[in-house]
Write a protein that holds these residues in place. Structure first.
Motif, PDB file in Angstrom:
ATOM      1  N   ARG A 210      36.843  28.518  55.425  1.00  0.00           N
ATOM      2  CA  ARG A 210      37.738  28.817  56.547  1.00  0.00           C
ATOM      3  C   ARG A 210      39.153  29.109  56.091  1.00  0.00           C
ATOM      4  O   ARG A 210      39.955  29.672  56.841  1.00  0.00           O
ATOM      5  N   TYR A 211      39.498  28.717  54.852  1.00  0.00           N
ATOM      6  CA  TYR A 211      40.790  29.048  54.272  1.00  0.00           C
ATOM      7  C   TYR A 211      40.639  29.080  52.766  1.00  0.00           C
ATOM      8  O   TYR A 211      39.634  28.618  52.213  1.00  0.00           O
ATOM      9  N   ASN A 212      41.629  29.628  52.096  1.00  0.00           N
ATOM     10  CA  ASN A 212      41.563  29.822  50.647  1.00  0.00           C
ATOM     11  C   ASN A 212      42.741  29.110  50.002  1.00  0.00           C
ATOM     12  O   ASN A 212      43.902  29.457  50.260  1.00  0.00           O
ATOM     13  N   ASN A 213      42.469  28.101  49.182  1.00  0.00           N
ATOM     14  CA  ASN A 213      43.531  27.376  48.486  1.00  0.00           C
ATOM     15  C   ASN A 213      43.494  27.611  46.982  1.00  0.00           C
ATOM     16  O   ASN A 213      44.039  26.821  46.210  1.00  0.00           O
ATOM     17  N   ARG A 214      42.870  28.718  46.583  1.00  0.00           N
ATOM     18  CA  ARG A 214      42.858  29.054  45.161  1.00  0.00           C
ATOM     19  C   ARG A 214      44.164  29.745  44.768  1.00  0.00           C
ATOM     20  O   ARG A 214      44.765  30.454  45.584  1.00  0.00           O
ATOM     21  N   PRO A 215      44.613  29.573  43.531  1.00  0.00           N
ATOM     22  CA  PRO A 215      45.846  30.245  43.087  1.00  0.00           C
ATOM     23  C   PRO A 215      45.752  31.756  43.270  1.00  0.00           C
ATOM     24  O   PRO A 215      44.713  32.360  42.995  1.00  0.00           O
ATOM     25  N   GLY A 216      46.824  32.342  43.744  1.00  0.00           N
ATOM     26  CA  GLY A 216      46.860  33.793  43.914  1.00  0.00           C
ATOM     27  C   GLY A 216      46.096  34.309  45.114  1.00  0.00           C
ATOM     28  O   GLY A 216      45.787  35.505  45.195  1.00  0.00           O
ATOM     29  N   ALA A 217      45.827  33.433  46.105  1.00  0.00           N
ATOM     30  CA  ALA A 217      45.002  33.841  47.248  1.00  0.00           C
ATOM     31  C   ALA A 217      45.633  34.984  48.033  1.00  0.00           C
ATOM     32  O   ALA A 217      44.943  35.914  48.455  1.00  0.00           O
ATOM     33  N   CYS A 218      46.939  34.934  48.255  1.00  0.00           N
ATOM     34  CA  CYS A 218      47.594  35.996  49.028  1.00  0.00           C
ATOM     35  C   CYS A 218      47.614  37.313  48.273  1.00  0.00           C
ATOM     36  O   CYS A 218      47.420  38.384  48.868  1.00  0.00           O
ATOM     37  N   ARG A 219      47.824  37.238  46.965  1.00  0.00           N
ATOM     38  CA  ARG A 219      47.803  38.469  46.165  1.00  0.00           C
ATOM     39  C   ARG A 219      46.406  39.081  46.158  1.00  0.00           C
ATOM     40  O   ARG A 219      46.248  40.305  46.244  1.00  0.00           O
ATOM     41  N   ALA A 220      45.385  38.221  46.071  1.00  0.00           N
ATOM     42  CA  ALA A 220      44.007  38.717  46.091  1.00  0.00           C
ATOM     43  C   ALA A 220      43.672  39.336  47.443  1.00  0.00           C
ATOM     44  O   ALA A 220      42.958  40.346  47.522  1.00  0.00           O
ATOM     45  N   TYR A 221      44.187  38.745  48.501  1.00  0.00           N
ATOM     46  CA  TYR A 221      43.983  39.265  49.856  1.00  0.00           C
ATOM     47  C   TYR A 221      44.567  40.676  49.959  1.00  0.00           C
ATOM     48  O   TYR A 221      43.930  41.594  50.484  1.00  0.00           O
ATOM     49  N   ALA A 222      45.781  40.844  49.454  1.00  0.00           N
ATOM     50  CA  ALA A 222      46.414  42.158  49.471  1.00  0.00           C
ATOM     51  C   ALA A 222      45.665  43.148  48.586  1.00  0.00           C
ATOM     52  O   ALA A 222      45.506  44.323  48.951  1.00  0.00           O
ATOM     53  N   GLU A 223      45.200  42.689  47.442  1.00  0.00           N
ATOM     54  CA  GLU A 223      44.524  43.589  46.510  1.00  0.00           C
ATOM     55  C   GLU A 223      43.203  44.105  47.080  1.00  0.00           C
ATOM     56  O   GLU A 223      42.861  45.279  46.904  1.00  0.00           O
ATOM     57  N   ARG A 224      42.466  43.258  47.775  1.00  0.00           N
ATOM     58  CA  ARG A 224      41.228  43.717  48.407  1.00  0.00           C
ATOM     59  C   ARG A 224      41.521  44.821  49.416  1.00  0.00           C
ATOM     60  O   ARG A 224      40.804  45.827  49.489  1.00  0.00           O
ATOM     61  N   SER A 225      42.566  44.635  50.210  1.00  0.00           N
ATOM     62  CA  SER A 225      42.941  45.653  51.177  1.00  0.00           C
ATOM     63  C   SER A 225      43.422  46.917  50.485  1.00  0.00           C
ATOM     64  O   SER A 225      43.090  48.039  50.905  1.00  0.00           O
ATOM     65  N   ARG A 226      44.199  46.746  49.434  1.00  0.00           N
ATOM     66  CA  ARG A 226      44.735  47.903  48.706  1.00  0.00           C
ATOM     67  C   ARG A 226      43.590  48.782  48.183  1.00  0.00           C
ATOM     68  O   ARG A 226      43.622  50.019  48.316  1.00  0.00           O
ATOM     69  N   LYS A 227      42.581  48.160  47.618  1.00  0.00           N
ATOM     70  CA  LYS A 227      41.443  48.911  47.082  1.00  0.00           C
ATOM     71  C   LYS A 227      40.634  49.568  48.199  1.00  0.00           C
ATOM     72  O   LYS A 227      40.194  50.717  48.064  1.00  0.00           O
ATOM     73  N   ALA A 228      40.453  48.851  49.303  1.00  0.00           N
ATOM     74  CA  ALA A 228      39.695  49.416  50.418  1.00  0.00           C
ATOM     75  C   ALA A 228      40.419  50.606  51.036  1.00  0.00           C
ATOM     76  O   ALA A 228      39.794  51.617  51.390  1.00  0.00           O
ATOM     77  N   LEU A 229      41.746  50.504  51.145  1.00  0.00           N
ATOM     78  CA  LEU A 229      42.519  51.618  51.682  1.00  0.00           C
ATOM     79  C   LEU A 229      42.456  52.812  50.740  1.00  0.00           C
ATOM     80  O   LEU A 229      42.320  53.967  51.193  1.00  0.00           O
ATOM     81  N   ALA A 230      42.540  52.566  49.442  1.00  0.00           N
ATOM     82  CA  ALA A 230      42.461  53.664  48.475  1.00  0.00           C
ATOM     83  C   ALA A 230      41.127  54.382  48.587  1.00  0.00           C
ATOM     84  O   ALA A 230      41.063  55.629  48.528  1.00  0.00           O
ATOM     85  N   ARG A 231      40.050  53.633  48.773  1.00  0.00           N
ATOM     86  CA  ARG A 231      38.737  54.256  48.946  1.00  0.00           C
ATOM     87  C   ARG A 231      38.707  55.083  50.227  1.00  0.00           C
ATOM     88  O   ARG A 231      38.178  56.204  50.238  1.00  0.00           O
ATOM     89  N   ARG A 232      39.271  54.531  51.282  1.00  0.00           N
ATOM     90  CA  ARG A 232      39.285  55.246  52.569  1.00  0.00           C
ATOM     91  C   ARG A 232      40.054  56.561  52.434  1.00  0.00           C
ATOM     92  O   ARG A 232      39.607  57.613  52.892  1.00  0.00           O
ATOM     93  N   LEU A 233      41.213  56.517  51.814  1.00  0.00           N
ATOM     94  CA  LEU A 233      42.023  57.729  51.663  1.00  0.00           C
ATOM     95  C   LEU A 233      41.302  58.753  50.803  1.00  0.00           C
ATOM     96  O   LEU A 233      41.323  59.966  51.108  1.00  0.00           O
ATOM     97  N   ALA A 234      40.637  58.310  49.737  1.00  0.00           N
ATOM     98  CA  ALA A 234      39.907  59.241  48.856  1.00  0.00           C
ATOM     99  C   ALA A 234      38.751  59.881  49.618  1.00  0.00           C
ATOM    100  O   ALA A 234      38.493  61.087  49.475  1.00  0.00           O
ATOM    101  N   GLU A 235      38.055  59.108  50.438  1.00  0.00           N
ATOM    102  CA  GLU A 235      36.942  59.650  51.224  1.00  0.00           C
ATOM    103  C   GLU A 235      37.433  60.690  52.216  1.00  0.00           C
ATOM    104  O   GLU A 235      36.797  61.741  52.394  1.00  0.00           O
ATOM    105  N   GLU A 236      38.565  60.423  52.854  1.00  0.00           N
ATOM    106  CA  GLU A 236      39.111  61.373  53.815  1.00  0.00           C
ATOM    107  C   GLU A 236      39.505  62.677  53.126  1.00  0.00           C
ATOM    108  O   GLU A 236      39.253  63.773  53.648  1.00  0.00           O
ATOM    109  N   ARG A 237      40.125  62.558  51.966  1.00  0.00           N
ATOM    110  CA  ARG A 237      40.569  63.777  51.253  1.00  0.00           C
ATOM    111  C   ARG A 237      39.389  64.585  50.736  1.00  0.00           C
ATOM    112  O   ARG A 237      39.507  65.808  50.541  1.00  0.00           O
ATOM    113  N   ALA A 238      38.256  63.928  50.499  1.00  0.00           N
ATOM    114  CA  ALA A 238      37.085  64.610  49.965  1.00  0.00           C
ATOM    115  C   ALA A 238      36.330  65.378  51.034  1.00  0.00           C
ATOM    116  O   ALA A 238      35.478  66.229  50.717  1.00  0.00           O
ATOM    117  N   LYS A 239      36.617  65.146  52.303  1.00  0.00           N
ATOM    118  CA  LYS A 239      35.905  65.816  53.397  1.00  0.00           C
ATOM    119  C   LYS A 239      36.456  67.217  53.638  1.00  0.00           C
ATOM    120  O   LYS A 239      37.647  67.458  53.468  1.00  0.00           O
TER     121      LYS A 239
END
Length: 287
Positions: free
Chosen positions: A258-287
């Protein structure tokens, strides 16, 4: 489950005045994921003065400031009675809730705010853009999810607008507003310290950072550019935050549990979104 809560149970949970047998502020919004989002979960102490009073797939937090309570997010409209019941189960009185902090103007996180504010007398707190959406009870015209349509109960009670970096002080708590646009332009995360004796930890309740949209929306379009820039701002914010414990608006976005108390949790949260957004943008440009 929540639709079947009786009026008597509602009153016991809310501790307020009688309401109509059909309460317009708690009428269910049902989606393919609503049962998953509202999976029952017991209230739980996180650390010090901070608790979870939400659900298996949707976070709602409670902070005991010593001079009143602060609730973070409101889930779906039909969830309001269960949230107040969880507050009571921890030994608190919902009438002591002074503020309800909003992360975003979408039905899954803001749908219950109108009922919760009415039943507690609390002031709802949001960003300027967030407050516009809460008062309207519908998506903003530039929202990537606008084409989905739909609405939720509008907040008509007292509301306070806070800017990025502004601090809400109540009792022993100092809760800082952290603008985290992208998912919506009004999204706001919230951070505070929770202490046990002299040991304190930084807690972050993070708004959604998902690049989710209606099917025909393109983040690579001119209309999408401000949202992409918003995500970039949010990543910088999350990367820089002191973050010992991360609570994500949807727990599955933060990792296991229900929550994340591991070191770097907020940075990891941002990084997952960053990668997902990059994939989304690449998919859109490829269409």
């Amino acid at each position: 489950m929540f639709e079947a809560i009786s009026l008597l149970a509602w009153l016991a949970a809310a501790g307020g005045a009688p309401v109509p047998a059909v309460d317009p502020l708690t009428q269910p919004i049902t989606t393919s994921r609503s049962a998953e989002w509202l999976a029952p979960a017991p209230p739980e102490e996180i650390y010090g003065n901070s608790y979870l009073v939400g659900f298996g797939g949707m976070s709602v937090a409670l902070i005991d400031t010593g001079a009143g309570l602060v609730l973070v997010d409101g889930a779906l409209p039909q969830a309001a009675p269960a949230i107040l019941a969880n507050v009571r189960a921890l030994g608190f009185d919902p009438k002591d809730i002074k503020f309800i902090l909003s992360t975003e103007p979408h039905f899954d996180h803001a749908g219950g705010l109108a009922a919760l504010a009415r039943d507690t007398g609390a002031t709802v707190v949001a960003s300027a853009r967030g407050a516009e959406g809460l008062r309207a009870g519908k998506h903003a015209k530039d929202d990537p999810q606008l084409a989905y349509g739909g609405s939720w109960p509008a907040v008509t009670t007292s509301m306070r607008v806070m800017a990025d970096g502004e601090v809400l002080r109540l009792g022993k708590a100092a809760i800082t507003a952290r603008a985290t646009p992208g998912h919506t332009m009004g999204s706001m995360s919230w951070s505070w310290q929770a202490c046990e004796g002299k040991a304190c930890k930084a807690i972050v309740f993070a708004s959604s950072l998902n690049a989710v949209s209606a099917d025909d929306y393109r983040f690579t379009s001119p209309a999408g550019a401000p949202f992409v820039a918003g995500f970039a701002q949010s990543y910088r914010t999350m990367d820089a935050l002191a973050c010992d414990i991360l609570i994500a608006a949807h727990p599955d976005n933060a990792g296991e549990g229900r929550y994340n108390n591991r070191p770097g949790a907020c940075r990891a949260y941002a990084e997952r979104s960053r990668k997902a957004l990059a994939r989304r943008l690449a998919e859109e440009r490829a269409k």
